[in-house]
Design an enzyme around this catalytic site. Structure first.
Site, mmCIF file in Angstrom:
data_model
loop_
_atom_site.group_PDB
_atom_site.id
_atom_site.type_symbol
_atom_site.label_atom_id
_atom_site.label_comp_id
_atom_site.label_asym_id
_atom_site.label_seq_id
_atom_site.Cartn_x
_atom_site.Cartn_y
_atom_site.Cartn_z
ATOM 1 C CB ALA A 157 -0.809 -0.157 1.283
ATOM 2 C CE LYS A 158 2.414 5.616 -4.639
ATOM 3 N NZ LYS A 158 3.872 5.434 -4.781
ATOM 4 C CB ILE A 159 0.869 3.920 4.144
ATOM 5 C CG1 ILE A 159 -0.246 2.877 3.644
ATOM 6 C CG2 ILE A 159 0.616 4.528 5.195
ATOM 7 C CD1 ILE A 159 -0.163 1.420 4.771
ATOM 8 C CE1 TYR A 163 7.276 6.468 -1.385
ATOM 9 C CE2 TYR A 163 5.068 5.680 -0.062
ATOM 10 C CZ TYR A 163 5.833 5.504 -1.244
ATOM 11 O OH TYR A 163 5.547 5.001 -2.374
#
Length: 315
Positions: A157-159, A163
């Protein structure tokens, strides 16, 4: 305000002037990183006077999967999000390469770490954007920071909050004189760059970490796998990769929506192959840029969404 920035964005159901696109400093997403996002590129085709948004459907399918993991419910289907994106480019009258950033996040102004019983917000921006990294040959270093594990923060998931992991690795790489970091899993296997998937070319074969190595399942990664097999006759092996394989690979490249296809010429000061962009990396890079600009009929029909109608172009 920077004159190059777009004047219109989309937020919570309406297109609004960009200066109104603000969130509260008390919002949950800002305080705790409880949001997810996508990065989507649009490419300008000068001959056709057209902006092609690349693989919109796949990006929004992944966004909704990220939302499911974060317990975010959006009132939009994939089709809705595609049309909103195309309309945003049109409203901004963008005639160049663009970068769309849809973000879904917890918008409540509350204190307390949780995902349930919170209000979900959505914002989409579209801004001019050129190359994100050096496409002529990157110098990489293996990071001392390990890639986040699926049982900690799901890598698929691009949470937004995850990052920070990438920021630590990228900062370390830059301060050590490299262009980019290569991250390992906690088991010591190659995972990905700070924000890119990685491919090695060994004995004419493409090799890339499998999904179990805590990688983001990249849209560009999938594009490379398909183009390599269909156009170059090269199949890809997804498997565990040891660190030292980085030192003996014939070619290496990183890929992602931001990075596109970026050849790697050295790792930990060791030259990759001849220390220059390799022939297969170059072939894939050239092919990729033709595909994303709508210059291949087959892939244009499959993967490229035109922002402007043919009628509008003829006026």
């Amino acid at each position: 305000m920077d004159e190059r920035l777009a004047k219109i964005l989309y937020m919570n159901g309406e297109f609004i002037p960009a200066e109104r696109g603000v969130i509260s400093v008390r919002s949950h997403g800002f305080s705790y990183g409880t949001g997810c996002f996508e990065g989507i590129r649009g490419y300008w085709n000068e001959q056709e006077q057209q902006v092609y948004l690349f693989r919109l459907r796949e990006h929004y399918e992944r966004l909704l999967r990220s939302c499911k993991i974060l317990r975010i419910e959006l009132p939009y289907s994939v089709e809705d999000l595609i049309e909103i994106s195309l309309e945003l480019v049109r409203r901004n009258e963008q005639k160049g390469d663009v970068y769309l950033r849809p973000v879904a996040y917890k918008g409540d102004e509350v204190i307390g770490v949780r995902l349930n019983n919170l209000t979900d917000h959505f914002i989409l921006t579209s801004e001019p954007m050129g190359n994100y990294v050096d496409l002529g040959g990157m110098r990489c270093g293996v990071s001392s920071w390990r890639r986040i594990d699926d049982n900690a923060i799901p890598a698929r998931a691009k949470i937004t909050g995850s990052y920070v992991n990438a920021a630590f690795a990228k900062t370390e790489a830059l301060q050590n004189g490299f262009d980019e970091a290569i991250m390992l899993t906690h088991d010591g296997h190659v995972s990905e760059g700070s924000a890119e998937n990685i491919f090695l070319i060994i004995n004419g074969e493409l090799v890339t970490p499998s999904p179990s190595e805590n990688i983001l399942l990249g849209i560009t990664r999938d594009t490379v796998i398909q183009l390599a097999e269909r156009e170059l006759g090269i199949k890809t092996r997804e498997r565990s990769i040891d660190r030292t394989e980085l030192y003996i690979a014939d070619e290496i490249f990183l890929c992602g929506t931001g990075a596109q296809i970026a050849p790697v010429v050295s790792v930990d000061h060791n030259p990759v192959g001849k220390g220059e962009t390799g022939p297969i990396s170059k072939q894939l890079q050239d092919l990729y840029f033709d595909v994303v600009r709508g210059k291949h009929d087959f892939y244009r029909d499959q993967w490229c969404a035109a922002a402007y109608s043919k009628v509008a172009q003829m006026k």
